[in-house]
Design an enzyme around this catalytic site. Sequence first.
Site, PDB file in Angstrom:
ATOM      1  N   SER A 149       0.805  -1.041   0.022  1.00 39.13           N
ATOM      2  CA  SER A 149      -0.009  -0.046  -0.007  1.00 39.13           C
ATOM      3  C   SER A 149       0.854   1.061  -0.118  1.00 39.13           C
ATOM      4  O   SER A 149       1.731   1.426   0.966  1.00 39.13           O
ATOM      5  CB  SER A 149      -0.870  -0.104   1.252  1.00 39.13           C
ATOM      6  OG  SER A 149      -1.654   1.217   1.443  1.00 39.13           O
ATOM      7  N   LYS A 174      -1.125  -1.194  -4.324  1.00 37.19           N
ATOM      8  CA  LYS A 174      -2.326  -0.246  -4.065  1.00 37.19           C
ATOM      9  C   LYS A 174      -1.799   1.162  -3.738  1.00 37.19           C
ATOM     10  O   LYS A 174      -0.883   1.337  -3.069  1.00 37.19           O
ATOM     11  CB  LYS A 174      -3.166  -1.009  -2.838  1.00 37.19           C
ATOM     12  CG  LYS A 174      -3.822   0.038  -2.369  1.00 37.19           C
ATOM     13  CD  LYS A 174      -4.752  -0.733  -0.953  1.00 37.19           C
ATOM     14  CE  LYS A 174      -4.696   0.211   0.196  1.00 37.19           C
ATOM     15  NZ  LYS A 174      -5.357  -0.619   1.202  1.00 37.19           N
ATOM     16  N   LYS A 176      -2.776   4.879  -2.748  1.00 38.72           N
ATOM     17  CA  LYS A 176      -3.627   5.801  -2.071  1.00 38.72           C
ATOM     18  C   LYS A 176      -3.817   6.893  -3.020  1.00 38.72           C
ATOM     19  O   LYS A 176      -2.999   7.625  -3.488  1.00 38.72           O
ATOM     20  CB  LYS A 176      -2.929   6.395  -0.701  1.00 38.72           C
ATOM     21  CG  LYS A 176      -2.845   4.940   0.303  1.00 38.72           C
ATOM     22  CD  LYS A 176      -4.198   4.834   0.971  1.00 38.72           C
ATOM     23  CE  LYS A 176      -4.008   3.767   1.954  1.00 38.72           C
ATOM     24  NZ  LYS A 176      -5.169   3.317   2.372  1.00 38.72           N
ATOM     25  N   ASP A 201      -6.917   3.288  -3.381  1.00 37.65           N
ATOM     26  CA  ASP A 201      -7.624   3.454  -2.308  1.00 37.65           C
ATOM     27  C   ASP A 201      -7.924   4.843  -1.964  1.00 37.65           C
ATOM     28  O   ASP A 201      -7.116   5.621  -1.784  1.00 37.65           O
ATOM     29  CB  ASP A 201      -6.787   2.730  -1.109  1.00 37.65           C
ATOM     30  CG  ASP A 201      -7.895   2.540   0.178  1.00 37.65           C
ATOM     31  OD1 ASP A 201      -9.126   3.142   0.004  1.00 37.65           O
ATOM     32  OD2 ASP A 201      -7.223   2.226   1.006  1.00 37.65           O
ATOM     33  N   GLU A 226     -11.155   0.981  -4.234  1.00 32.31           N
ATOM     34  CA  GLU A 226     -11.449   1.002  -2.774  1.00 32.31           C
ATOM     35  C   GLU A 226     -12.032   2.267  -2.072  1.00 32.31           C
ATOM     36  O   GLU A 226     -11.455   3.130  -2.252  1.00 32.31           O
ATOM     37  CB  GLU A 226     -10.130   0.357  -2.023  1.00 32.31           C
ATOM     38  CG  GLU A 226     -10.289  -0.140  -0.461  1.00 32.31           C
ATOM     39  CD  GLU A 226      -9.168  -0.444   0.115  1.00 32.31           C
ATOM     40  OE1 GLU A 226      -8.312  -0.747  -0.589  1.00 32.31           O
ATOM     41  OE2 GLU A 226      -9.167  -0.644   1.348  1.00 32.31           O
ATOM     42  N   ASP A 251     -14.115  -1.068   2.407  1.00 40.41           N
ATOM     43  CA  ASP A 251     -13.226  -1.262   3.556  1.00 40.41           C
ATOM     44  C   ASP A 251     -13.867  -0.474   4.587  1.00 40.41           C
ATOM     45  O   ASP A 251     -14.779  -1.348   5.199  1.00 40.41           O
ATOM     46  CB  ASP A 251     -11.825  -0.685   3.151  1.00 40.41           C
ATOM     47  CG  ASP A 251     -10.907  -0.554   4.384  1.00 40.41           C
ATOM     48  OD1 ASP A 251     -11.360  -0.743   5.550  1.00 40.41           O
ATOM     49  OD2 ASP A 251      -9.970   0.091   4.231  1.00 40.41           O
ATOM     50  N   LYS A 275     -10.585  -6.437   7.684  1.00 45.12           N
ATOM     51  CA  LYS A 275      -9.602  -5.949   8.526  1.00 45.12           C
ATOM     52  C   LYS A 275     -10.229  -6.403   9.841  1.00 45.12           C
ATOM     53  O   LYS A 275     -11.376  -6.030  10.183  1.00 45.12           O
ATOM     54  CB  LYS A 275      -9.500  -4.489   8.664  1.00 45.12           C
ATOM     55  CG  LYS A 275      -8.737  -3.922   7.378  1.00 45.12           C
ATOM     56  CD  LYS A 275      -8.652  -2.376   7.653  1.00 45.12           C
ATOM     57  CE  LYS A 275      -7.683  -1.778   6.353  1.00 45.12           C
ATOM     58  NZ  LYS A 275      -8.005  -0.318   6.410  1.00 45.12           N
ATOM     59  N   GLY A 303      -4.888  -3.875   6.030  1.00 40.08           N
ATOM     60  CA  GLY A 303      -3.889  -3.744   7.172  1.00 40.08           C
ATOM     61  C   GLY A 303      -4.056  -2.061   7.673  1.00 40.08           C
ATOM     62  O   GLY A 303      -4.574  -1.412   7.101  1.00 40.08           O
TER      63      GLY A 303
HETATM   64  O1  OSB Z   1      -7.254   2.189   4.198  1.00 44.90           O
HETATM   65  O2  OSB Z   1      -6.176   0.365   4.298  1.00 44.90           O
HETATM   66  C1  OSB Z   1      -6.420   1.741   4.449  1.00 44.90           C
HETATM   67  C2  OSB Z   1      -3.530   2.748   6.637  1.00 44.90           C
HETATM   68  C3  OSB Z   1      -4.370   3.626   7.369  1.00 44.90           C
HETATM   69  C4  OSB Z   1      -5.449   3.860   7.505  1.00 44.90           C
HETATM   70  C5  OSB Z   1      -6.299   2.929   6.599  1.00 44.90           C
HETATM   71  C6  OSB Z   1      -5.549   2.309   5.604  1.00 44.90           C
HETATM   72  C7  OSB Z   1      -4.207   2.113   5.725  1.00 44.90           C
HETATM   73  C8  OSB Z   1      -3.688   1.411   4.696  1.00 44.90           C
HETATM   74  C9  OSB Z   1      -2.497   0.524   5.414  1.00 44.90           C
HETATM   75  O3  OSB Z   1      -3.569   0.989   3.600  1.00 44.90           O
HETATM   76  C10 OSB Z   1      -1.800  -0.636   4.549  1.00 44.90           C
HETATM   77  C11 OSB Z   1      -0.769  -1.565   5.501  1.00 44.90           C
HETATM   78  O4  OSB Z   1      -1.031  -1.845   6.697  1.00 44.90           O
HETATM   79  O5  OSB Z   1       0.271  -1.562   4.799  1.00 44.90           O
HETATM   80 MG    MG Z   2      -8.655   0.984   2.448  1.00 46.47          MG
END
Ligand code: OSB
Ligand code: MG
Length: 382
Positions: A149, A174, A176, A201, A226, A251, A275, A303
């Site tokens: 991510s 992935k 952001k 995401d 996402e 999510d 999660k 995660g």
């Molecule tokens: O949306 O998955 C998410 C981190 C903080 C808050 C939201 C998210 C995330 C991540 C972390 O994408 C992914 C990871 O743990 O490597």
């Molecule tokens: Mg997410």
Amino acid sequence: MSQHNTNPAFTGGGILIEAAELHIVSLPLITPFVISNQTLTDKTFPLLVLKGEGIEGIAEAVMDQIPDYLEETIPAAIAFLRDVLLPRIVGKRFASPYELEPILAPWRGNRMAKAVVEMAFWDLWSKSLGLPLKAALGGVRDAVDVGVSIGIGSIDVTLDRIAEAQAAGYKRTKLKIAKGHDVALLDAVRARYPDIKLTVDANTDYGLEDLALLRRFDEFDLDYIEQPLAFDDIHDHAQVQAALKTAICLDESIRNAVDARKALEMRAARVINIKVGRVGGFAAARAIHDISAAFGAPVWCGGMLEVGIGRAHNIHLATLANFTKPGDTSSASRYFKRDIVNEPLEAAHGEMPVPKNGAGIGVTLDRDYMKTVTSHFEMICP
Ligand code: OSB
Ligand code: MG
């Protein structure tokens, strides 16, 4: 020392929870992690240790200091755990994690706080049985597929981070995204990497008014998009899904198996991110996994930048059969210089092996190092 229970006082009539340790631990992140509405520079989290029958069950909670991802916060969680949940658990016997349900279920929300209790008990229970957590959950794999991510950053930095992930063999990237940090980024990434398995995401940054913009994402051959819309929406996502070729993955807005059923029934999504902390524990995570399988919808394990304890829980969960898309549990060394567990959790060729140093979660606390990064500690006794 064997983690298997050898205490002759253990009768199988349930595990007596003798005490609970509640810590707040903080580790610096190697690089700040930026998502649509927050920048994290360190990972701060409550860590719970349930003690009973000479063994320890451990879990980390995933809420942040402020309510940025979902509503829960660390200060509120500590109070809820200390004043409400833990006093109802410490001093009692539980024969299985399912016996916690009547204690956790009556309280509204607070799924991340409930999850940390349930997850710690799953660890304790599987250790008491001498089983890896994976076996207690019904998992079917020895290693799980993982991707990375990548937080919000400049196009150049993002391209560099993708290059590193590709070199390391990760199975999915992935990105952001946020409004204003989307189409140009995807253009540049696809120009350089036309064929990689790519997802985005949005962490809720878009609205129905952005439908025309969201439709442009169909050009980029994404595996899924996402959580484009609000954290508490399912309904409007159906409108986005109907307008796009690309699958929507939910999510934030999937809190439990009923939400997953509704989302899949109304075609608000075709993929679900699970999660365990977000949904209140393994029982709920497994129920979402099962209902998604019944709809033919793949799931993957998300995660929350967990350290080694939470990562281990995630890996065991992702061994369940319907976790068919790569999860977010990449190498801990991508985020932390030093972890609070003794076992390195490192992926190779895009696969994360299930940790197996003893039963349960298969990782152990480095108590000496943990002491140096703990800002709060209390012990809850009967
Ligand atoms: O949306 O998955 C998410 C981190 C903080 C808050 C939201 C998210 C995330 C991540 C972390 O994408 C992914 C990871 O743990 O490597
Ligand atoms: Mg997410």
